[in-house]
Design an enzyme around this catalytic site. Structure first.
Site, PDB file in Angstrom:
ATOM      1  N   HIS A  18       0.913  -0.805  -0.020  1.00 55.25           N
ATOM      2  CA  HIS A  18       0.126   0.132   0.132  1.00 55.25           C
ATOM      3  C   HIS A  18       0.639   1.172   0.214  1.00 55.25           C
ATOM      4  O   HIS A  18       0.144   2.632  -0.629  1.00 55.25           O
ATOM      5  CB  HIS A  18      -0.821   0.066   1.129  1.00 55.25           C
ATOM      6  CG  HIS A  18      -2.413  -0.403   1.184  1.00 55.25           C
ATOM      7  ND1 HIS A  18      -3.299  -1.482   1.731  1.00 55.25           N
ATOM      8  CD2 HIS A  18      -2.722  -0.580  -0.432  1.00 55.25           C
ATOM      9  CE1 HIS A  18      -4.395  -2.072   1.637  1.00 55.25           C
ATOM     10  NE2 HIS A  18      -4.315  -1.635  -0.079  1.00 55.25           N
ATOM     11  N   ARG A  75     -10.884  -9.011  -9.894  1.00 61.51           N
ATOM     12  CA  ARG A  75     -10.528 -10.412  -9.475  1.00 61.51           C
ATOM     13  C   ARG A  75     -11.905 -10.860  -7.935  1.00 61.51           C
ATOM     14  O   ARG A  75     -11.849  -9.815  -7.468  1.00 61.51           O
ATOM     15  CB  ARG A  75      -9.474 -10.526  -9.263  1.00 61.51           C
ATOM     16  CG  ARG A  75      -8.532 -10.537 -10.727  1.00 61.51           C
ATOM     17  CD  ARG A  75      -7.143 -10.669 -10.204  1.00 61.51           C
ATOM     18  NE  ARG A  75      -6.169 -11.577 -11.141  1.00 61.51           N
ATOM     19  CZ  ARG A  75      -5.983 -10.358 -12.383  1.00 61.51           C
ATOM     20  NH1 ARG A  75      -5.817  -8.775 -11.845  1.00 61.51           N
ATOM     21  NH2 ARG A  75      -4.564 -10.811 -13.619  1.00 61.51           N
ATOM     22  N   ARG A 116     -15.463 -11.861 -12.302  1.00 60.68           N
ATOM     23  CA  ARG A 116     -14.693 -13.367 -12.696  1.00 60.68           C
ATOM     24  C   ARG A 116     -15.058 -14.391 -11.656  1.00 60.68           C
ATOM     25  O   ARG A 116     -15.281 -13.554 -10.496  1.00 60.68           O
ATOM     26  CB  ARG A 116     -13.597 -13.091 -13.231  1.00 60.68           C
ATOM     27  CG  ARG A 116     -12.836 -15.091 -13.155  1.00 60.68           C
ATOM     28  CD  ARG A 116     -11.449 -14.396 -13.564  1.00 60.68           C
ATOM     29  NE  ARG A 116     -10.823 -14.543 -13.033  1.00 60.68           N
ATOM     30  CZ  ARG A 116      -8.876 -14.261 -12.134  1.00 60.68           C
ATOM     31  NH1 ARG A 116      -8.318 -14.343 -13.916  1.00 60.68           N
ATOM     32  NH2 ARG A 116      -8.191 -13.940 -11.536  1.00 60.68           N
ATOM     33  N   GLU A 167      -7.813 -19.054 -20.905  1.00 60.27           N
ATOM     34  CA  GLU A 167      -6.523 -19.198 -21.074  1.00 60.27           C
ATOM     35  C   GLU A 167      -6.003 -20.304 -20.392  1.00 60.27           C
ATOM     36  O   GLU A 167      -4.786 -20.969 -20.021  1.00 60.27           O
ATOM     37  CB  GLU A 167      -6.436 -18.516 -19.471  1.00 60.27           C
ATOM     38  CG  GLU A 167      -7.510 -18.777 -18.263  1.00 60.27           C
ATOM     39  CD  GLU A 167      -8.044 -18.767 -16.951  1.00 60.27           C
ATOM     40  OE1 GLU A 167      -6.555 -17.519 -16.620  1.00 60.27           O
ATOM     41  OE2 GLU A 167      -8.444 -18.374 -16.629  1.00 60.27           O
ATOM     42  N   ASN A 227      -2.023 -14.431 -19.013  1.00 61.46           N
ATOM     43  CA  ASN A 227      -0.731 -14.462 -18.087  1.00 61.46           C
ATOM     44  C   ASN A 227      -0.617 -16.204 -17.988  1.00 61.46           C
ATOM     45  O   ASN A 227       0.182 -16.843 -18.253  1.00 61.46           O
ATOM     46  CB  ASN A 227      -1.297 -14.296 -16.667  1.00 61.46           C
ATOM     47  CG  ASN A 227      -1.172 -13.500 -16.648  1.00 61.46           C
ATOM     48  OD1 ASN A 227      -0.560 -11.703 -17.585  1.00 61.46           O
ATOM     49  ND2 ASN A 227      -2.110 -12.262 -16.251  1.00 61.46           N
ATOM     50  N   ASP A 228      -1.831 -16.763 -17.857  1.00 63.43           N
ATOM     51  CA  ASP A 228      -2.024 -18.316 -17.688  1.00 63.43           C
ATOM     52  C   ASP A 228      -1.533 -19.271 -19.245  1.00 63.43           C
ATOM     53  O   ASP A 228      -1.384 -19.810 -19.027  1.00 63.43           O
ATOM     54  CB  ASP A 228      -3.603 -18.565 -17.472  1.00 63.43           C
ATOM     55  CG  ASP A 228      -3.741 -18.004 -15.637  1.00 63.43           C
ATOM     56  OD1 ASP A 228      -2.791 -18.815 -14.825  1.00 63.43           O
ATOM     57  OD2 ASP A 228      -4.693 -18.201 -14.669  1.00 63.43           O
ATOM     58  N   ARG A 288       4.361 -19.557 -14.426  1.00 61.10           N
ATOM     59  CA  ARG A 288       4.865 -18.484 -14.013  1.00 61.10           C
ATOM     60  C   ARG A 288       4.996 -17.666 -12.831  1.00 61.10           C
ATOM     61  O   ARG A 288       5.701 -16.532 -13.175  1.00 61.10           O
ATOM     62  CB  ARG A 288       3.239 -17.548 -14.234  1.00 61.10           C
ATOM     63  CG  ARG A 288       2.217 -17.965 -13.939  1.00 61.10           C
ATOM     64  CD  ARG A 288       0.934 -17.429 -13.917  1.00 61.10           C
ATOM     65  NE  ARG A 288       0.189 -15.928 -13.355  1.00 61.10           N
ATOM     66  CZ  ARG A 288      -0.973 -15.725 -13.206  1.00 61.10           C
ATOM     67  NH1 ARG A 288      -1.717 -16.838 -13.810  1.00 61.10           N
ATOM     68  NH2 ARG A 288      -1.479 -14.485 -12.927  1.00 61.10           N
ATOM     69  N   CYS A 292      -7.313  -9.698 -21.374  1.00 58.38           N
ATOM     70  CA  CYS A 292      -6.899  -9.668 -19.878  1.00 58.38           C
ATOM     71  C   CYS A 292      -5.639  -9.615 -19.477  1.00 58.38           C
ATOM     72  O   CYS A 292      -5.715  -9.232 -18.010  1.00 58.38           O
ATOM     73  CB  CYS A 292      -8.038  -9.206 -19.020  1.00 58.38           C
ATOM     74  SG  CYS A 292      -8.566 -11.363 -18.346  1.00 58.38           S
TER      75      CYS A 292
HETATM   76  C1  PEP Z   1      -4.288 -13.973 -17.342  1.00 65.60           C
HETATM   77  O1  PEP Z   1      -4.614 -15.770 -17.499  1.00 65.60           O
HETATM   78  O2  PEP Z   1      -4.359 -13.963 -17.630  1.00 65.60           O
HETATM   79  C2  PEP Z   1      -5.697 -14.034 -15.921  1.00 65.60           C
HETATM   80  C3  PEP Z   1      -5.436 -12.368 -16.234  1.00 65.60           C
HETATM   81  O3  PEP Z   1      -5.767 -14.162 -14.952  1.00 65.60           O
HETATM   82  P1  PEP Z   1      -5.416 -14.436 -12.864  1.00 65.60           P
HETATM   83  O4  PEP Z   1      -3.691 -13.554 -13.710  1.00 65.60           O
HETATM   84  O5  PEP Z   1      -6.232 -13.788 -12.655  1.00 65.60           O
HETATM   85  O6  PEP Z   1      -4.719 -16.261 -13.341  1.00 65.60           O
HETATM   86 MG    MG Z   2      -5.770 -16.580 -15.561  1.00 66.99          MG
END
Ligand code: PEP
Ligand code: MG
Length: 569
Positions: free
Chosen positions: A188, A295, A331, A430, A453-454, A464, A501
């Protein structure tokens, strides 16, 4: 010196060391019921005083820092925390300060061990309320500094760590920046620094020990670099760089209220990824047109048991109201992998990211999933909500989730509870299997949101969170790019909206590649929005398609990034 840049910009100023007292347990035990009762009273009074103090601070804030303080009140009134502290006093005869130290210390350690950086940074808030309680118990002095250093010169605060409240309550008038030994990117202190547009570096480690009061410091919140007593020539160069940055920031800020439209008229929508209702303000400040990814994990993490339907409804309704009629994609719970829930024991797995996670858990724990779906549905009467399900890997999961979605709607219909009957029900793309069958999934999902990301980690078989293989987790690998492109194409062929996203959406290098693929909706961390908008409004679809064609010619991700860097330079 080098740390982690957490709030951008260059700061130049004199060092001011702020020292925080370290407190450790006394080990003094209480003897007799009378002493226990008195200690409980003292603890209860400290809670009351802490809450009153925070309320006073909140009324003095004019920005989102007030929301950070609100969460501290929520934590202080959390019955689990309260019970744990009281139990140590009553049963183990600990004095109130030792009990507070032990319980908050345990929680801080538990949160720190979570790999998700956002959740692990909440350790700072728990530490913060612990310190406030200790202060009101008379055990801890507020942070101190040498007042003679205060001057008309801008100051750079140097400290081992600062609690969110320390940062919020500091008179920021003369402060140009922060350099901290500890801390993470989403602490923070970092958030407060960003909100107040103040360059900050955290995680500098012991190297900060050598900094003395009045040293001239330069810190670069973009790169995390730090210079102590630079030469006059170096200082002049930093001043020039700072001026250029201020000018650039002014240019980006001027884009806030204009739509992201390419020069040929193509309209792109830029949305924010958020985890808390309070983040909505920051999203709007950066020009977000809504929320592409909410999220819900944080809502579950901050409780000591599964939030009830009513508690969830209130959170989603507040979000819908705060969104001011812009679209918000919520989500459903994505726990497992790197995100455990303290009150939901999960057996240890060999490969947590390949294990019981997200929709897989939701389909096993149907009641919890139904509760969440009903809460979101009820909140949908208050805004333009959409429901997004994470980690779908096949048609059966989508169908099973939709069956439960129908069941949730039927239950509300029977009870005559209103909700948006047209609320869209979409899925994250993903997992590579989902991307490969995007044509099939697009027939039954209302929309797609691509989670790069996933998608990267699963396509590349590279965890990751593992530094050793993170170089493989590259969204510019042709395999990942092809999966993204195919997903967008199939969504378009089936006339369903598609958004992206993952972190890639906020990467300036990726903006034209994705636009060239036909992506019209990008959802990212709010501070990235102006930079992406700047690229969009200065380009055309022709240019984007040309860039994409060139990118798809390469077979090596590093050639792609090099090419994109060159054309962005
Ligand atoms: C992703 O996997 O790209 C995503 C947005 O979800 P998270 O990062 O919450 O797994
Ligand atoms: Mg994800």
């Amino acid at each position: 010196m080098k740390g982690i840049g957490v709030s951008p910009g260059i700061a130049i100023g004199k060092a001011l060391r702020v020292v925080r007292q370290k407190v450790s347990a006394t080990g003094v035990l209480l003897s007799g019921d009378e002493a226990v009762r008195a200690e409980i009273d003292r603890y209860r009074q400290a809670v009351k005083d802490s809450i009153a103090e925070i309320r006073g601070l909140i009324s003095a804030q004019s920005d989102a820092t007030a929301d950070i303080l609100e969460t501290h009140i929520e934590m202080l009134t959390d019955s689990q925390l309260d019970n744990d502290i009281l139990e140590l006093i009553q049963v183990r005869k600990k004095n109130a300060s030792d009990a507070v130290l032990e319980v908050t210390g345990r929680l801080v350690a538990a949160f720190r061990s979570i790999e998700d950086p956002y959740l692990s940074a909440r350790a700072a808030d728990i530490g913060d309320i612990g310190q406030r309680l200790l202060k009101h118990l008379g055990t801890l002095q507020p942070p101190s500094f040498d007042e003679s250093v205060q001057s008309d010169h801008p100051l750079i605060i140097v400290a081992d760590d600062l609690s969110p409240s320390d940062t919020i309550t500091m008179d920021l008038h003369h402060i140009a920046g922060f350099a901290l030994q500890a801390g993470g990117a989403t602490s923070h202190t970092a958030i407060v620094a960003r909100l107040r547009d103040m360059p900050a570096i955290v995680g500098c480690g012991a190297s900060l020990d050598n900094v003395m009061d009045n040293d001239i410091m330069v810190l670069d919140g973009d790169t995390g670099q730090l210079w102590i007593n630079p030469s006059d020539t170096e200082l002049a160069a930093f001043k020039q760089k700072k001026m250029a940055q201020v000018e650039n920031a002014r240019r980006l800020a001027s884009l806030k209220d204009i739509p992201a439209r390419m020069v040929d008229g193509r309209r792109i929508r830029l949305l924010a990824n958020i985890s808390r209702v309070e983040d909505m303000k920051d999203a709007f400040l950066h020009g977000a047109e809504g929320v592409g990814l909410f999220r819900t994990e944080f809502l579950f993490m901050k409780k000591s048991s599964f939030p009830t339907e009513e508690e969830q409804f209130i959170a989603y309704r507040d979000l819908a109201v705060a969104s001011q009629d812009t679209p918000v994609t919520i989500r459903t719970l994505d726990i497992g992998g790197d995100k455990p829930l303290p009150y939901f024991p999960m057996p240890k797995e060999q490969n947590p990211f390949l294990g019981h996670r997200a929709i897989r858990i939701s389909l096993d724990k149907k009641d919890n999933f139904l509760t969440q779906l009903k809460a979101i549905l009820r909140a949908s009467s208050f805004g333009r909500l959409k429901i997004l399900v994470p980690m779908v890997s096949n048609m059966q999961e989508l169908r099973a989730a939709k069956e439960l979605f129908t069941a949730a709607k039927n239950e509300l219909l029977q009870k005559d509870i209103s909700f948006d009957k047209d609320i869209p029900f979409g899925i994250m793309i993903e997992v590579p299997s989902a991307a490969v069958i995007a044509d099939l999934l697009a027939r039954e999902a209302d929309f797609f949101s691509i989670g790069t990301n996933d998608l990267c980690q699963y396509t590349m078989a590279a965890d990751r969170m593992n530094d050793k293989v993170s170089h493989l987790c590259d969204p510019y690998h042709p395999a990942v790019l092809r999966l993204i492109s195919f997903t967008i194409q199939q969504a378009q062929l089936n006339n369903i909206p598609v958004s992206l996203c993952g972190e890639m959406a906020g990467d300036p290098l990726a903006a034209l590649v994705l636009a060239g693929m036909g992506l019209e909706e990008f959802s990212m961390n709010a501070p990235s929005i102006p930079r992406i908008k700047h690229i969009i409004v200065n380009s055309s679809m022709d240019k984007a398609i040309q860039v994409l064609r060139q990118v798809m010619e390469f077979d090596d991700p590093s050639d792609i990034t090099q090419y994109l860097q060159d054309i962005n330079a």
